[in-house]
Design an enzyme around this catalytic site. Sequence first.
Site, PDB file in Angstrom:
ATOM      1  N   ARG A  95       0.850  -1.194   0.000  1.00 55.66           N
ATOM      2  CA  ARG A  95       0.000   0.000   0.000  1.00 55.66           C
ATOM      3  C   ARG A  95       0.886   1.244   0.000  1.00 55.66           C
ATOM      4  O   ARG A  95       1.752   1.390   0.861  1.00 55.66           O
ATOM      5  CB  ARG A  95      -0.906  -0.009   1.242  1.00 55.66           C
ATOM      6  CG  ARG A  95      -1.770   1.226   1.324  1.00 55.66           C
ATOM      7  CD  ARG A  95      -2.630   1.313   2.591  1.00 55.66           C
ATOM      8  NE  ARG A  95      -3.179   2.669   2.618  1.00 55.66           N
ATOM      9  CZ  ARG A  95      -3.529   3.340   3.689  1.00 55.66           C
ATOM     10  NH1 ARG A  95      -3.434   2.787   4.883  1.00 55.66           N
ATOM     11  NH2 ARG A  95      -3.973   4.576   3.596  1.00 55.66           N
ATOM     12  N   HIS A 140      -3.519  11.081   0.862  1.00 53.21           N
ATOM     13  CA  HIS A 140      -3.084  10.772   2.229  1.00 53.21           C
ATOM     14  C   HIS A 140      -2.492  12.036   2.880  1.00 53.21           C
ATOM     15  O   HIS A 140      -1.270  12.167   3.006  1.00 53.21           O
ATOM     16  CB  HIS A 140      -2.061   9.628   2.194  1.00 53.21           C
ATOM     17  CG  HIS A 140      -1.816   8.960   3.510  1.00 53.21           C
ATOM     18  ND1 HIS A 140      -1.918   7.598   3.688  1.00 53.21           N
ATOM     19  CD2 HIS A 140      -1.471   9.454   4.720  1.00 53.21           C
ATOM     20  CE1 HIS A 140      -1.643   7.292   4.955  1.00 53.21           C
ATOM     21  NE2 HIS A 140      -1.361   8.404   5.596  1.00 53.21           N
ATOM     22  N   GLU A 185      -8.070   8.132   6.362  1.00 55.34           N
ATOM     23  CA  GLU A 185      -8.440   8.585   7.706  1.00 55.34           C
ATOM     24  C   GLU A 185      -9.058   9.976   7.750  1.00 55.34           C
ATOM     25  O   GLU A 185      -8.471  10.910   8.308  1.00 55.34           O
ATOM     26  CB  GLU A 185      -7.210   8.571   8.623  1.00 55.34           C
ATOM     27  CG  GLU A 185      -6.649   7.206   8.862  1.00 55.34           C
ATOM     28  CD  GLU A 185      -5.502   7.212   9.879  1.00 55.34           C
ATOM     29  OE1 GLU A 185      -4.965   8.288  10.177  1.00 55.34           O
ATOM     30  OE2 GLU A 185      -5.158   6.131  10.367  1.00 55.34           O
ATOM     31  N   ASN A 325      -8.107   1.477   9.627  1.00 55.87           N
ATOM     32  CA  ASN A 325      -6.814   1.624  10.288  1.00 55.87           C
ATOM     33  C   ASN A 325      -7.081   1.590  11.780  1.00 55.87           C
ATOM     34  O   ASN A 325      -8.029   2.226  12.261  1.00 55.87           O
ATOM     35  CB  ASN A 325      -6.165   2.967   9.952  1.00 55.87           C
ATOM     36  CG  ASN A 325      -5.800   3.097   8.482  1.00 55.87           C
ATOM     37  OD1 ASN A 325      -5.933   2.155   7.710  1.00 55.87           O
ATOM     38  ND2 ASN A 325      -5.348   4.275   8.101  1.00 55.87           N
ATOM     39  N   TYR A 327      -5.059   1.558  15.792  1.00 54.15           N
ATOM     40  CA  TYR A 327      -3.845   1.581  16.609  1.00 54.15           C
ATOM     41  C   TYR A 327      -4.115   1.464  18.105  1.00 54.15           C
ATOM     42  O   TYR A 327      -3.400   0.789  18.818  1.00 54.15           O
ATOM     43  CB  TYR A 327      -3.078   2.893  16.376  1.00 54.15           C
ATOM     44  CG  TYR A 327      -2.484   2.999  14.999  1.00 54.15           C
ATOM     45  CD1 TYR A 327      -1.220   2.481  14.734  1.00 54.15           C
ATOM     46  CD2 TYR A 327      -3.189   3.595  13.960  1.00 54.15           C
ATOM     47  CE1 TYR A 327      -0.670   2.560  13.470  1.00 54.15           C
ATOM     48  CE2 TYR A 327      -2.643   3.674  12.691  1.00 54.15           C
ATOM     49  CZ  TYR A 327      -1.390   3.165  12.446  1.00 54.15           C
ATOM     50  OH  TYR A 327      -0.852   3.230  11.191  1.00 54.15           O
ATOM     51  N   GLU A 397      -4.102  -0.452   8.091  1.00 54.16           N
ATOM     52  CA  GLU A 397      -2.948   0.002   8.889  1.00 54.16           C
ATOM     53  C   GLU A 397      -3.062  -0.558  10.286  1.00 54.16           C
ATOM     54  O   GLU A 397      -4.144  -0.538  10.874  1.00 54.16           O
ATOM     55  CB  GLU A 397      -2.889   1.534   9.047  1.00 54.16           C
ATOM     56  CG  GLU A 397      -2.396   2.288   7.857  1.00 54.16           C
ATOM     57  CD  GLU A 397      -2.301   3.797   8.113  1.00 54.16           C
ATOM     58  OE1 GLU A 397      -2.096   4.217   9.270  1.00 54.16           O
ATOM     59  OE2 GLU A 397      -2.444   4.546   7.131  1.00 54.16           O
TER      60      GLU A 397
END
Length: 496
Positions: A95, A140, A185, A325, A327, A397
């Site tokens: 990606r 992005h 995002e 994504n 985290y 991600e």
Amino acid sequence: MIWKHAVVLSTILAVSSSTILPFPPGFKFGAATAAYQVEGGWNLDGKSENIWDRFVHEHPERIDDRSTGDVACDSYHNWRRDLEMAEELRLDFYRFSLSWSRILPSGFPNHINEAAIEYYNNVIDGILEKGIEPLVTIHHFDLPQSLQDLGGWANPLIVDWFEDYAKVVFAHFGDRVKLWLTINEPVILCEAFFNAEVFPPAFISPDLGVYLCSKHVMLAHAKAWRVYDKLLKPKYHGRVSLTTHITWFEPLAPEYEELAELTMLNFGGRYSHAIYSKIGGWPPALEKALAEVSLKRGYSRPQLPPFTQEEIELVRGTYDFFALNHYTSRLMRTAKEGEKFTEWPLGDVEDLNGIIVRKADWAQAATSWFYVNPEGIRKGLVWLKQQYGDLEFMITENGLATKAGLDDQDRVQYYRDYLEQVLLAINEDDVNVTAYTAWTLMDNYEWNNGYTVKFGLYEVNFTDPGRKRTPRASAHYYANIIRTHSLEIPTTSIQL
Ligand SMILES: *[C@@H]1O[C@H](CO)[C@@H](O)[C@H](O)[C@H]1NC(C)=O
Ligand SMILES: *[C@@H]1O[C@H](CO)[C@@H](O)[C@H](O)[C@H]1NC(C)=O
């Protein structure tokens, strides 16, 4: 000697006592990068200035080490090495993102920069030659400065500007790229960009800029998706989605359950409900709560601009899979009288009268916003399935921020623990997760953290003119997961 034998035996038991968990057949592994964070070549071969170029040059004090992405990993020149690394890891897909201001220096398609087309053609062809699939992010975070000067994501015309840009990249690369992400995002794009001084344009507009951005991002994505669906899908059969950042929020105590749910709707739902839900539009509970806040503040219209019925139809169903994504996690509680929450990029939660806190036993990673909670990824996936149904989920991600060093056992453990939770979501909760993407292939320019924070499977030496890349322990670990298509979970060794 019996004693000695006993030691040997228990060592063998310790080594062999692990569980091997296979990934489903067809499950794919990738790694990701983003243009501004790796490319460098900020002013080469016709590329124009984007908002990050302008910001880091004018405001070095906002970056932890006062650095810039002017050269970064120099992937503009080192892309062959990047693809070798993708091959070393045996990635199924790689990606990466396209730089809008490299391809369209004015921001508009009146001038298409041939050098940029050639650069991305080389990268795409190089990926395909290695038997790897390209997964391309169209935008992005690196908006052309020329468009920012016209208001950027707060200007409704950006919906058309993005559509025009998407048409150009589909026309040039759509014959070979079959997997696309329109915008990365949006929650960070809107919250961090209009609500925090550490991200450009640092144009602080928590009441309006953030919410205008939210709406325009959804419309821009939808228009690009529909262009692909109409013009390219019949011929190339590719797939397009938006990538949504999902932080997992849970209540600090049972009485905050509703607030935690509203927070999920605010940060995840605001950027997915319109696309993936059956009814479309903003999440109703969120739209109502925010409209009440607007009235209380004396606005005559909701700060989160309502969709027209036509816009609801435009956005609804514009996906081919759910890309997320993930985290980190947080806990929610209600604010006390006069208490304000300001932690970026989540300051917007003030509008929900919420305070975001951390659970004491979630370890902090090497950057301020990041607490480690592996269960969060499973809970987030289950929440998404409950909200939007039995979709196909691709994790686009996931990874850990660490300090420097090649023996990154903390990153190895992060990947093991988070992937174990992904497998639990697949096997126990029947969530159809089909892909996983490590963030990131190599150390890069981590936005306002500059080069102080490392996310890479490969270390990059940023003082070396050649930006030498070296695999970390986690690169070997990830390669082994991909090679065996399974995860080895150590279990407590049995003492006989
Ligand atoms: C998951 O989604 C893919 C793509 O839509 C589909 O081919 C596959 O059958 C699904 N798997 C399960 C277990 O539902
Ligand atoms: C990084 O590169 C510089 C210049 O080539 C070299 O002097 C230095 O030793 C390298 N650092 C590491 C950790 O390899």
